[in-house]
Enzyme design. Structure first.
Site, PDB file in Angstrom:
ATOM      1  N   GLY A 181     -22.217 -21.761  38.158  1.00 20.09           N
ATOM      2  CA  GLY A 181     -22.052 -20.795  39.237  1.00 20.09           C
ATOM      3  C   GLY A 181     -21.756 -19.348  38.900  1.00 20.09           C
ATOM      4  N   GLY A 183     -23.526 -17.153  37.154  1.00 23.42           N
ATOM      5  CA  GLY A 183     -24.692 -16.343  36.769  1.00 23.42           C
ATOM      6  C   GLY A 183     -25.030 -15.235  37.757  1.00 23.42           C
ATOM      7  CB  CYS A 186     -26.085 -18.339  39.741  1.00 19.02           C
ATOM      8  SG  CYS A 186     -25.338 -19.856  40.221  1.00 19.02           S
TER       9      CYS A 186
HETATM   10  P1  5GP Z   1     -26.198 -14.236  33.629  1.00 24.69           P
HETATM   11  O1  5GP Z   1     -26.018 -13.872  32.213  1.00 24.69           O
HETATM   12  O2  5GP Z   1     -27.438 -13.638  34.220  1.00 24.69           O
HETATM   13  O3  5GP Z   1     -24.975 -13.936  34.464  1.00 24.69           O
HETATM   14  O4  5GP Z   1     -26.339 -15.821  33.699  1.00 24.69           O
HETATM   15  C1  5GP Z   1     -27.376 -16.487  33.034  1.00 24.69           C
HETATM   16  C2  5GP Z   1     -27.269 -17.973  33.336  1.00 24.69           C
HETATM   17  O5  5GP Z   1     -27.408 -18.235  34.744  1.00 24.69           O
HETATM   18  C3  5GP Z   1     -28.366 -18.831  32.739  1.00 24.69           C
HETATM   19  O6  5GP Z   1     -28.222 -19.063  31.364  1.00 24.69           O
HETATM   20  C4  5GP Z   1     -28.253 -20.109  33.568  1.00 24.69           C
HETATM   21  O7  5GP Z   1     -27.224 -20.956  33.106  1.00 24.69           O
HETATM   22  C5  5GP Z   1     -27.842 -19.574  34.929  1.00 24.69           C
HETATM   23  N1  5GP Z   1     -28.984 -19.558  35.851  1.00 24.69           N
HETATM   24  C6  5GP Z   1     -30.221 -19.080  35.651  1.00 24.69           C
HETATM   25  N2  5GP Z   1     -31.003 -19.237  36.733  1.00 24.69           N
HETATM   26  C7  5GP Z   1     -30.236 -19.836  37.655  1.00 24.69           C
HETATM   27  C8  5GP Z   1     -30.477 -20.291  38.987  1.00 24.69           C
HETATM   28  O8  5GP Z   1     -31.549 -20.130  39.575  1.00 24.69           O
HETATM   29  N3  5GP Z   1     -29.438 -20.917  39.608  1.00 24.69           N
HETATM   30  C9  5GP Z   1     -28.237 -21.118  38.991  1.00 24.69           C
HETATM   31  N4  5GP Z   1     -27.304 -21.777  39.650  1.00 24.69           N
HETATM   32  N5  5GP Z   1     -27.964 -20.672  37.763  1.00 24.69           N
HETATM   33  C10 5GP Z   1     -28.954 -20.055  37.106  1.00 24.69           C
END
Ligand code: 5GP
Length: 346
Positions: A181, A183, A186
């Site tokens: 959660g 991300g 996300c």
């Molecule tokens: P960020 O660095 O952009 O904050 O987070 C990246 C991470 O978000 C990814 O490695 C993956 O675990 C998560 N993530 C990527 N796409 C999605 C999505 O569509 N839904 C959710 N719940 N998490 C995602």
């Protein structure tokens, strides 16, 4: 129903307390780490920052750029074997230390993974990735991959609690990926109400993993270099980044021009954009749990990489850690109500 009332922290809830140090400059700080992985027995040395296996971030182009800095890329799982063949054709040997193959948990995913690893036996990092790592099916899939590939490094995720980290490590994973959660694209917390503040998830999961000689990856939620440092300070062995590496020349996603400004598209892997692209739309029984956004175009990724690594080095000098390995030991977090002064942020 039960309520846990001890406080769980996100990156925004803490800052590092500075400490006396004999270090004179951030150039004295080494970000290289060496790990021996518990099942495969392999040893790896590098800078433990990983580009996320999203099709806008985990690209072959990003992998080449990050490999220059001894960093890792988890390639997204939608590349074809032919695309892998082309990429690996003139890859120098070190590239195998810098890339991970991603896989889902269906029989089709297993067949694709097996075929790719037979074709390219030097590939040795496997990242088995599902949104919810709490299912029995997931643990048995990890065990199946471990049995098929005893000498590969297996990463499994995502989970956020110590007992599940232990179960995955005992089930065959060398490294567990942590985050539900946090991300940037996300929407799980909004759609389902499920989640865990990321810094506490890292602290608790690292403790569980280290007790068994495993490692963890803090995945998601970093908005700036300081957050990457906080993840390492909390005990993460590796940190994985999505949004911070989006929007660059080497990132995927379409370029969008708007009012004379250039943006690149960035989306979650379970957003409707990704599902339309790769799985023929959002299946009727599920909701999309990801956003689609435009991020300002940011040029070559090397500038961002230097910014992130420079920031982490600087954290190390503030707390007196000559190597990244020492950062957790040197970390005292203070709980805060404020982060930066935003008066000139526009
Ligand atoms: P960020 O660095 O952009 O904050 O987070 C990246 C991470 O978000 C990814 O490695 C993956 O675990 C998560 N993530 C990527 N796409 C999605 C999505 O569509 N839904 C959710 N719940 N998490 C995602």
């Amino acid at each position: 129903m039960r309520i846990e009332s001890d406080i769980k922290l996100g990156f925004k809830d803490v800052l590092f307390r500075p400490k006396r140090s004999t270090l004179r400059s951030r150039s004295q700080v080494s970000l290289q780490r060496t790990f021996r992985f518990m099942h495969s027995g392999r040893e790896w040395t590098g800078v433990p920052v990983i580009a996320a296996n999203m099709d806008t971030v985990g690209t072959f182009e990003i992998a080449k750029a990050l490999a220059e800095h001894d960093m890792l890329t988890a390639l997204h799982k939608h590349y074809t074997e032919q695309e892998w063949d082309t990429f690996l054709k003139d890859a120098d040997e070190d590239i195998y230390n810098r890339i991970m193959v991603s896989s889902g948990t269906s029989d089709k995913d297993f067949a694709k993974l097996t075929s790719l690893l037979e074709r390219h036996p030097k590939l040795y990092f496997i990242c088995i990735d599902v949104a919810n790592g709490y299912s029995e099916h997931f643990v048995s899939f990890v065990t199946r991959v471990r049995q098929a590939f005893p000498d590969k490094v297996i990463i499994a995720g995502n989970v956020v609690t110590g007992e599940m980290v232990e179960e995955l490590l005992l089930g065959g994973a060398d490294v567990v990926k942590v985050g539900i959660g946090p991300g940037s694209v996300c929407t799980t917390r909004v759609k389902t109400g499920v989640g865990y503040p990321q810094l506490s998830a890292i602290i608790e999961c690292a403790d569980a993993a280290h007790g068994l000689s495993g490692q963890i990856i803090g995945d998601g939620g970093c908005t700036c270099a300081g957050d990457v440092s906080k993840g390492f300070g909390g005990g993460a062995d590796f940190m994985m980044l999505g949004g911070m590496l989006a929007g660059h020349d080497e990132s995927g996603g379409e370029i969008v021009e708007e009012n004379g400004k250039t943006f690149k598209q960035f989306y979650g892997m379970s957003s409707s954009t990704a599902m339309d692209k790769h799985s023929g739309g959002v299946a009727g029984y599920r909701a999309s749990e990801g956003k689609t956004v435009k991020v300002p175009y940011r040029g070559p990724v090397v500038n961002t990489v230097q910014d992130i690594l420079g920031g982490v080095r600087s954290t190390c000098t503030y707390v007196g850690a000559a190597q990244l390995k020492e950062l957790t030991k040197r970390t005292t977090f203070i709980r805060v109500q404020e982060q930066e002064n935003r008066i000139f942020n526009g």
